[in-house]
Each structure stands twice: as C-alpha cells, then as structure tokens.
Scaffold this active site. Sequence first.
Site, short mmCIF file in Angstrom:
data_model
loop_
_atom_site.label_atom_id
_atom_site.label_comp_id
_atom_site.label_asym_id
_atom_site.label_seq_id
_atom_site.Cartn_x
_atom_site.Cartn_y
_atom_site.Cartn_z
N SER A 146 8.82 12.53 -2.53
CA SER A 146 8.31 11.15 -2.60
C SER A 146 9.33 10.16 -2.03
O SER A 146 8.96 9.04 -1.70
CB SER A 146 7.97 10.77 -4.04
OG SER A 146 9.14 10.78 -4.84
N GLY A 147 10.57 10.59 -1.90
CA GLY A 147 11.59 9.74 -1.28
C GLY A 147 11.29 9.48 0.19
O GLY A 147 11.84 8.55 0.78
N HIS A 175 14.93 12.32 -7.91
CA HIS A 175 16.09 12.93 -7.26
C HIS A 175 17.06 13.43 -8.34
O HIS A 175 17.25 12.78 -9.37
CB HIS A 175 16.83 11.92 -6.39
CG HIS A 175 16.06 11.42 -5.21
ND1 HIS A 175 14.91 12.03 -4.74
CD2 HIS A 175 16.29 10.38 -4.37
CE1 HIS A 175 14.48 11.37 -3.68
NE2 HIS A 175 15.29 10.36 -3.43
N SER A 200 -4.19 -1.83 6.99
CA SER A 200 -4.64 -1.90 5.58
C SER A 200 -5.35 -3.21 5.25
O SER A 200 -5.75 -3.41 4.09
CB SER A 200 -3.44 -1.77 4.65
OG SER A 200 -2.80 -0.56 4.87
N THR A 233 0.82 -1.22 0.00
CA THR A 233 0.00 0.00 0.00
C THR A 233 0.85 1.27 0.00
O THR A 233 0.31 2.37 -0.05
CB THR A 233 -0.88 0.02 1.27
OG1 THR A 233 -0.02 -0.22 2.39
CG2 THR A 233 -1.98 -1.01 1.22
N GLY A 234 2.17 1.15 0.10
CA GLY A 234 3.04 2.32 0.24
C GLY A 234 3.41 2.95 -1.10
O GLY A 234 3.00 2.48 -2.17
N ARG A 253 21.14 -3.48 4.51
CA ARG A 253 22.05 -3.21 3.38
C ARG A 253 23.53 -3.39 3.66
O ARG A 253 24.28 -3.83 2.80
CB ARG A 253 21.82 -1.78 2.87
CG ARG A 253 20.53 -1.59 2.14
CD ARG A 253 20.44 -0.18 1.61
NE ARG A 253 19.08 0.12 1.18
CZ ARG A 253 18.48 1.28 1.41
NH1 ARG A 253 19.12 2.26 2.05
NH2 ARG A 253 17.25 1.47 1.00
N CYS A 303 17.81 5.08 -2.71
CA CYS A 303 17.49 5.68 -4.02
C CYS A 303 18.58 6.63 -4.52
O CYS A 303 18.95 6.60 -5.70
CB CYS A 303 16.16 6.40 -3.96
SG CYS A 303 15.87 7.29 -2.42
#
Length: 337
Positions: A159-160, A245, A40, A11-12, A99, A129
């Site tokens: 939006s990041g 970006h 959700s 949903t993200g 990561r 990103c």
Amino acid sequence: MYDHLAVVGATGAVGTLILKILEERKVPYKTVTFLASARSAGKKLKFKGEERTVVAMTPEAFDGIQLVIASTPDETARDFIPEAVKRGCLVIDESGYWRMDPEVPLVIPEVNPEAAKKHPKGIISSPNCSTTQLVVALKPLHDFGVVKRVVVSTYQAVSGAGLVGTRDLIGGAKSYLDNGGVDKYAYENFSAPIAFNCIPQIGGHKERGYTSEELKLLYETRKILGDDSIRVCPTAVRVPVANCHSESVLVETEKKITVEKARALFSTMPGVVVMDDLDNKLYPMPHCCTDKDEVFVGRIREDLSCENGLAFWCVSDNLRKGAATNAVQIAELLQKS
Ligand SMILES: NC(=O)c1ccc[n+]([C@@H]2O[C@H](COP(=O)([O-])OP(=O)(O)OC[C@H]3O[C@@H](n4cnc5c(N)ncnc54)[C@H](OP(=O)(O)O)[C@@H]3O)[C@@H](O)[C@H]2O)c1
C-alpha cells in the site's frame, strides 16, 4: 483559523484515508473541497454521511481555499503547489518533492511541532512513511542518549506504492494460485512480481548503490531530528504485505541505553506503544497494527555487536501515521496556533 480546506488527491490511497481521519478527529473548519485529476472529476465520495463530488484540480480551484492537504505524485506536487500558494493557500504536502527544501519544514507533530510555525514558502512537508515511524521511535532515544548511528532494514507493504501496489499484490497472488504457482500476472507497479516474493529495491537507484527510498531514511531523519551528524545505513525492501511497514532497527548511542531504560523511554513517548514480550509471543506485526495511528515497538534488546547498541523492531500503518494521520495532525497544529 483556516476555514476553507481542500484535500488534493482525494481519490488516492492516502487521500481517501485523509477524508476518514478528518471525520474521526473532528478537525475544525467550515468547508472542505475534494480535488483530484481530471480523470476523477464528477466521481462521488462519501464524507460525513453525504455524497461529495470530486472536482478536477485547476489553478482556479484553489481560489478562496486557505489550507490544502495534498497527496499526489511528486511531479504533480512540484507543478501545482506554487500555483496554490500564489492563490493564498498554505499547503501540507505528502509527496517527496519539497521535503528536503531548506525553506520547507518537515514535520512530525510528536517530534518537532515547533518546525511547523515557520513556512516561508507556504509549504509544510510530511515525511516519507518509513522515515516517520523510525523517527518517532528514535526521538526519545536521541533525547536521552544521542543517536550516533542507525542501521535500518525495512519490510514495506504494497500500500506504500498507492492503489496500484495493492492491485499488484492481489492480482499477482490470485494469478499465482490459479496457475499452479506460475506467475502470469502482468505487474503494473513493481519491478518484479510481488506476490510470494520480496523486492530489495524501493525507488530509483540514486547514490553509491542506495535507492531513493533508502536515502530518504538518511536525509529526512537528520532534518527532522536537526542533527546532520547521525549516520544511517538503510536497506528498503518491498514485501508481500497488504498494509503496515515493519523495520528492524539497530541504534548506537553516545550514552549507553539499557533495555529497561529503552522500554521506559519508548513507553513515555507520545505516539509509541510498546508491545514487547517474547515469551508470550507479543510483538508488533502488520496484521495487528493496521488501521491504528501509533508506532508499535517490540523485540527490544541489546545489540550484541556494539557496546552502546540497542536493537528493536517497529511497525506502523504507513497509510495512517506514515501519511494521512501525520498530515491531519499537522493541520490540527496549524488550527491551534
Ligand atoms: N501510500 C503511502 O503509504 C504513502 C505514505 C507517505 C507518502 N505518500 C505519498 O503520498 C502521495 C500519494 O500517494 P498514494 O499512495 O495516495 O498514491 P495514489 O493512490 O496513486 O493516489 C494519487 C492521487 O493523486 C491524484 N493525482 C494524480 N495525478 C494528478 C494530477 N495531475 N492532478 C491532480 N491529482 C492527481 C490521483 O487522482 P486520480 O485518482 O484522479 O488519478 C490520486 O487521488 C505520493 O507522493 C506518495 O509518495 C504515500
């Protein structure tokens, strides 16, 4: 072949795009399940022309699933992924949590696809990103001339920061215009109003005055390119741009790379599009790179301050190549192997 897929965080901001890209790229699988938080559960999502129901993520929800593409906050990824792996899943994770784990490969399919072959923890991470677009652009320069040092300044879209980031820009801009230039919007996500503003902090304060987002540009770049000697001086700035970006990049290489050579190297790099004609005002900008999967490079020129230095500007859709597309490309690599 992984037959049963799950998209966690469906949903993200990233998750909804993963659904779209799975449709676009025709990734092979038999079944797909959509998971998100209990908030959700029951929500309907459109997928391949059908309404699909979101299921609450519980440990049992992973039974029978083979491959997970996850885009959740770091703490959620920390908690649920070991459980999903225990239940037999291989997880491609968008979050920052895994990561830098030495047993977790950090993969950009155009740059280090071979790294996806070994995943001893059952996890493969997709980079941050702002790192992804930087490293896609650096890769051909590194292969040809060996990158020694990078100075990168980012101009990162709201939006990041997920759906709340976009709400802060739209709500703040509307409030600012409605109130004659006085910002009355109670921002939810950022440390200051983002409409008509720039915020020179992304992520928490971490080491020697650098934020967590800036340090990702250093450590993730080294890990993906497999070279711990690369020096990076990053500055990450949030700007009032909806999506994509942008980065101003200065690169110093061991071997001189002329502007012409750099243009040729970028042009043959998979996933890079050169947009570089200053006379005709042709350069990458967020408004023309949004909803595209490539990294766009322009303003290629000599760095006048450094002998073997090159300067360029690059723009990429942070939700696509910076997140969803990269993760789906990793899934494609796995399906092929
Ligand atoms: N946005 C980008 O450009 C970008 C780029 C690269 C990587 N990332 C990373 O991708 C991840 C997701 O980012 P986003 O921008 O998509 O954020 P977002 O819009 O806030 O979406 C977060 C997703 O995670 C789900 N979620 C939250 N808590 C959960 C829980 N306890 N259990 C199950 N699901 C939960 C949410 O479900 P509900 O809707 O039910 O709350 C939602 O689907 C983050 O780690 C981010 O750092 C983002």
